[in-house]
Enzyme design. Structure first.
Site, PDB file in Angstrom:
ATOM      1  N   LYS A  22      13.386  12.811   3.570  1.00 57.34           N
ATOM      2  CA  LYS A  22      12.711  13.154   2.311  1.00 57.34           C
ATOM      3  C   LYS A  22      11.195  13.077   2.458  1.00 57.34           C
ATOM      4  CE  LYS A  22      12.213   9.920  -1.067  1.00 57.34           C
ATOM      5  NZ  LYS A  22      10.832   9.822  -1.582  1.00 57.34           N
ATOM      6  N   ASN A  23      10.704  11.988   3.038  1.00 61.19           N
ATOM      7  CA  ASN A  23       9.258  11.771   3.071  1.00 61.19           C
ATOM      8  C   ASN A  23       8.539  12.650   4.086  1.00 61.19           C
ATOM      9  OD1 ASN A  23       9.506   9.992   1.008  1.00 61.19           O
ATOM     10  ND2 ASN A  23       9.139   8.137   2.230  1.00 61.19           N
ATOM     11  N   ARG A  91       5.755  10.942  -7.649  1.00 62.69           N
ATOM     12  CA  ARG A  91       4.398  10.616  -7.288  1.00 62.69           C
ATOM     13  C   ARG A  91       3.893  11.445  -6.112  1.00 62.69           C
ATOM     14  NH1 ARG A  91       1.455   7.560  -4.128  1.00 62.69           N
ATOM     15  NH2 ARG A  91      -0.285   6.458  -5.115  1.00 62.69           N
ATOM     16  N   CYS A 115       7.850   5.940  -8.750  1.00 62.35           N
ATOM     17  CA  CYS A 115       8.441   4.598  -8.690  1.00 62.35           C
ATOM     18  C   CYS A 115       7.518   3.575  -9.343  1.00 62.35           C
ATOM     19  CB  CYS A 115       8.655   4.187  -7.237  1.00 62.35           C
ATOM     20  SG  CYS A 115      10.120   4.867  -6.500  1.00 62.35           S
ATOM     21  N   ARG A 120      -0.297   1.534  -7.470  1.00 61.70           N
ATOM     22  CA  ARG A 120      -0.301   2.689  -6.564  1.00 61.70           C
ATOM     23  C   ARG A 120      -1.403   3.707  -6.878  1.00 61.70           C
ATOM     24  NH1 ARG A 120       5.795   4.385  -5.000  1.00 61.70           N
ATOM     25  NH2 ARG A 120       4.743   5.132  -3.159  1.00 61.70           N
ATOM     26  N   PRO A 121      -2.649   3.330  -6.682  1.00 62.75           N
ATOM     27  CA  PRO A 121      -3.743   4.273  -6.944  1.00 62.75           C
ATOM     28  C   PRO A 121      -3.816   5.379  -5.893  1.00 62.75           C
ATOM     29  CG  PRO A 121      -4.598   2.244  -6.008  1.00 62.75           C
ATOM     30  CD  PRO A 121      -3.123   2.035  -6.189  1.00 62.75           C
ATOM     31  N   ASP A 123      -7.037   6.459  -4.960  1.00 64.06           N
ATOM     32  CA  ASP A 123      -8.478   6.486  -4.698  1.00 64.06           C
ATOM     33  C   ASP A 123      -8.808   6.914  -3.262  1.00 64.06           C
ATOM     34  OD1 ASP A 123      -7.172   3.865  -4.294  1.00 64.06           O
ATOM     35  OD2 ASP A 123      -9.098   3.303  -3.417  1.00 64.06           O
ATOM     36  N   GLN A 124      -7.952   6.580  -2.305  1.00 58.78           N
ATOM     37  CA  GLN A 124      -8.253   6.921  -0.905  1.00 58.78           C
ATOM     38  C   GLN A 124      -8.148   8.435  -0.678  1.00 58.78           C
ATOM     39  OE1 GLN A 124      -9.350   4.465   1.303  1.00 58.78           O
ATOM     40  NE2 GLN A 124      -9.314   3.360  -0.640  1.00 58.78           N
ATOM     41  N   ASP A 303      10.142   0.156   2.595  1.00 62.41           N
ATOM     42  CA  ASP A 303      11.271   0.899   2.021  1.00 62.41           C
ATOM     43  C   ASP A 303      12.632   0.339   2.447  1.00 62.41           C
ATOM     44  OD1 ASP A 303       9.602   2.542   0.614  1.00 62.41           O
ATOM     45  OD2 ASP A 303       9.855   4.301   1.882  1.00 62.41           O
ATOM     46  N   ARG A 395      17.132  10.574  -6.326  1.00 59.51           N
ATOM     47  CA  ARG A 395      15.828  11.055  -5.868  1.00 59.51           C
ATOM     48  C   ARG A 395      15.757  11.037  -4.353  1.00 59.51           C
ATOM     49  NH1 ARG A 395      11.177   7.715  -7.295  1.00 59.51           N
ATOM     50  NH2 ARG A 395      10.399   9.124  -5.730  1.00 59.51           N
TER      51      ARG A 395
HETATM   52  C1  UD1 Z   1       4.721   6.475   1.157  1.00 63.07           C
HETATM   53  C2  UD1 Z   1       6.192   6.756   1.011  1.00 63.07           C
HETATM   54  C3  UD1 Z   1       6.911   5.576   0.368  1.00 63.07           C
HETATM   55  C4  UD1 Z   1       6.597   4.281   1.128  1.00 63.07           C
HETATM   56  C5  UD1 Z   1       5.097   4.109   1.328  1.00 63.07           C
HETATM   57  C6  UD1 Z   1       4.750   2.939   2.233  1.00 63.07           C
HETATM   58  C7  UD1 Z   1       6.173   9.168   0.727  1.00 63.07           C
HETATM   59  C8  UD1 Z   1       6.418  10.337  -0.154  1.00 63.07           C
HETATM   60  N1  UD1 Z   1       6.346   7.952   0.190  1.00 63.07           N
HETATM   61  O1  UD1 Z   1       4.201   6.299  -0.169  1.00 63.07           O
HETATM   62  O2  UD1 Z   1       8.314   5.826   0.393  1.00 63.07           O
HETATM   63  O3  UD1 Z   1       7.089   3.179   0.394  1.00 63.07           O
HETATM   64  O4  UD1 Z   1       4.535   5.290   1.923  1.00 63.07           O
HETATM   65  O5  UD1 Z   1       5.375   3.059   3.455  1.00 63.07           O
HETATM   66  O6  UD1 Z   1       5.876   9.331   1.903  1.00 63.07           O
HETATM   67  N2  UD1 Z   1      -3.062   2.701  -1.736  1.00 63.07           N
HETATM   68  C9  UD1 Z   1      -4.255   2.583  -2.416  1.00 63.07           C
HETATM   69  N3  UD1 Z   1      -5.010   3.705  -2.633  1.00 63.07           N
HETATM   70  C10 UD1 Z   1      -4.610   4.930  -2.234  1.00 63.07           C
HETATM   71  C11 UD1 Z   1      -3.382   5.049  -1.547  1.00 63.07           C
HETATM   72  C12 UD1 Z   1      -2.629   3.919  -1.310  1.00 63.07           C
HETATM   73  O7  UD1 Z   1      -4.661   1.475  -2.804  1.00 63.07           O
HETATM   74  O8  UD1 Z   1      -5.323   5.908  -2.464  1.00 63.07           O
HETATM   75  C13 UD1 Z   1      -2.247   1.492  -1.465  1.00 63.07           C
HETATM   76  C14 UD1 Z   1      -0.918   1.499  -2.206  1.00 63.07           C
HETATM   77  O9  UD1 Z   1      -1.054   1.006  -3.515  1.00 63.07           O
HETATM   78  C15 UD1 Z   1      -0.085   0.609  -1.316  1.00 63.07           C
HETATM   79  C16 UD1 Z   1      -0.588   0.944   0.086  1.00 63.07           C
HETATM   80  O10 UD1 Z   1      -1.868   1.518  -0.093  1.00 63.07           O
HETATM   81  O11 UD1 Z   1      -0.338  -0.739  -1.592  1.00 63.07           O
HETATM   82  C17 UD1 Z   1       0.285   1.909   0.876  1.00 63.07           C
HETATM   83  O12 UD1 Z   1       0.607   3.015   0.062  1.00 63.07           O
HETATM   84  P1  UD1 Z   1       0.844   4.472   0.648  1.00 63.07           P
HETATM   85  O13 UD1 Z   1       1.063   4.422   2.113  1.00 63.07           O
HETATM   86  O14 UD1 Z   1      -0.208   5.374   0.137  1.00 63.07           O
HETATM   87  O15 UD1 Z   1       2.217   4.884  -0.049  1.00 63.07           O
HETATM   88  P2  UD1 Z   1       2.627   6.342  -0.422  1.00 63.07           P
HETATM   89  O16 UD1 Z   1       1.991   7.293   0.526  1.00 63.07           O
HETATM   90  O17 UD1 Z   1       2.462   6.560  -1.870  1.00 63.07           O
END
Ligand code: UD1
Length: 419
Positions: A22-23, A91, A115, A120-121, A123-124, A303, A395
């Site tokens: 999926k991812n 998301r 979820c 889960r911002p 900002d990056q 996960d 999902r």
């Molecule tokens: C992806 C996966 C999800 C998995 C997660 C971590 C997909 C579609 N989903 O989610 O299944 O649980 O990786 O392995 O691939 N963060 C920030 N700012 C940002 C982005 C992230 O603070 O702009 C933080 C998040 O809140 C979290 C951490 O970084 O604490 C990692 O998140 P991230 O790797 O971005 O997760 P996703 O890509 O959303």
């Protein structure tokens, strides 16, 4: 609303086949926006998130024929707006932001829902696109990005983010000049997206390490690609087999991507034998507790945390499970406690004590992986478990109840369950 009813206690035996990831499928479907012409994505899992992604691409103006395991995405005019109704369901819809900005110079994407595991911002993602020259502002719950042609730059992520790294790789692929992405996520799905981008004519190197270089090109071509298998689905069935006991072969397992989980399973006393492109799992003796700390790949995947916790309920001793990737990712704990588990949460750590047995109960799924953990708990519990709100499960797991029933689990989907 659908529920899953399970009568626990049946050992599992037979073969489970893992579906496409999926991812990986979600960002790759979004990557089709980077080119005109028809792309073909194969080995796509049949999931609600894939339906949502197909719907999103249609809303953006693309012609989509989604018949998993194949999805064809045609070219076509694009209205670069991802509405709240779709983004709130998933998301990962934010993955259209990079491609739309790079290819069309404008994107209007609702801020995500998905979820409920922490804030889960994004900002990056936004910081990275700004570094490549996009102008970004927020209006009425939407992110609006505008740009001329993006220009290659250095982006240093504050933390490794999977979808953030993917969004930036896709955007940088069409930028002018070289981009260097630092502190990247190293997940296999990031490597898979880079593989597809390179098939499209992009020049991406270093994916799978923490520094990725992208030399931008003027245009990208459509592609034909079969998605890698889903390591989290594979891991979930590995834990299910270990918890329920028996002798199960899991087919299409990317073993090298699951080393952290496999090491913990072996540490807990589970016998795992690589077998062709799969793994055979046998549990004869009792389980021993092991400690687990989630971290970005190649560490123990967040996960898999909820599912592994169920196994540790059955293991001799006390297991300490620390969640370092997401805040608020212990929402399965109160439900497991209702089934007789002894788990105490202190901050980011759950202390999981051995119990003789879990008891069936009516429980409620709160997110995708939490749902999977409740199904596993149902497989080992005495009596009947009803897992409600399984739309979370749908999902991310293709026909989970059918795959488990085929190896001897007493499990069925029931319609019309109260939420
Ligand atoms: C992806 C996966 C999800 C998995 C997660 C971590 C997909 C579609 N989903 O989610 O299944 O649980 O990786 O392995 O691939 N963060 C920030 N700012 C940002 C982005 C992230 O603070 O702009 C933080 C998040 O809140 C979290 C951490 O970084 O604490 C990692 O998140 P991230 O790797 O971005 O997760 P996703 O890509 O959303």
């Amino acid at each position: 609303m659908d529920g899953i009813r399970i009568v626990g206690g049946a050992p599992l035996s037979g073969t489970i086949r893992v579906s496409g990831a999926k991812n990986a499928a979600l960002p790759i479907l979004c990557a089709t926006l980077l080119s005109d012409g028809e792309s073909l994505v194969r080995n796509v899992p049949r999931l609600r998130d894939i339906d949502t992604a197909a719907q999103l691409l249609r809303t953006l103006g693309r012609d989509v024929h989604a018949e998993p395991p194949q999805v064809r995405v045609g070219g076509g005019a694009v209205t670069p707006e991802a509405p709240y109704e779709l983004v709130k369901q998933m998301r990962a819809s934010v993955l259209v932001l990079g491609p739309l900005t790079a290819r069309y110079g404008r994107a209007r994407v609702s801020l995500p829902g998905g979820c409920q595991i922490g804030t889960r911002p994004i900002d990056q993602h936004l910081k990275g696109l700004e570094a490549l020259g996009a102008r970004i502002h927020l209006e009425s719950g939407y992110v609006v990005a505008e740009s001329g042609r993006l220009v290659g730059a250095e982006v240093v992520f504050d933390m490794p983010t999977v979808t953030g790294t993917e969004n930036l790789m896709m955007a940088a692929a069409l930028a002018r000049g070289r981009s260097t992405l630092v502190n990247c996520a190293r997940e296999p799905e990031v490597v898979e997206v880079a593989r597809v981008l390179n098939k499209m004519g992009a020049r991406v190197s270093g994916a799978g390490t923490d520094v990725i270089h992208v030399d931008g090109v003027d245009e990208l071509a459509p592609f034909d690609h079969a998605i890698i298998s889903d390591r989290i689905e594979a891991g979930t069935y590995m834990v299910a087999a270990a918890a329920a006991g028996g002798d199960v072969r899991i087919d299409n397992v990317p073993v090298e991507d699951l080393e952290a989980l496999i090491a913990k399973l072996r540490g807990a006393g589970v016998i795992l034998e690589p077998d062709g492109n799969g793994v055979r799992i046998v549990r004869r003796d009792g389980l021993r507790s092991v400690d687990v700390m989630t971290s970005p790949h190649p560490g123990f995947p967040t996960d898999m945390q909820a599912q592994f916790m169920v196994l540790m309920c059955l293991a001799e001793g006390t297991s300490r499970i620390s969640e370092t990737v997401f805040e608020n990712r212990f929402m399965h704990v109160p439900e497991l406690v209702r089934m007789g588990a002894e788990i105490e949460v202190q901050g980011h750590t759950a202390f999981v004590r051995h119990v003789q047995r879990l008891d069936g109960a009516s429980v409620m799924a709160t997110d995708l992986r939490a749902s999977a953990s409740l199904v596993i708990a149902g497989l080992v519990a005495h009596g009947e478990t009803l897992v409600r709100r399984v739309y979370h499960l749908d999902r991310g797991y293709e026909h989970m109840e059918e795959k488990l029933a085929a190896v001897g689990a007493r499990i069925e989907r029931v319609r019309g369950v109260s939420p």
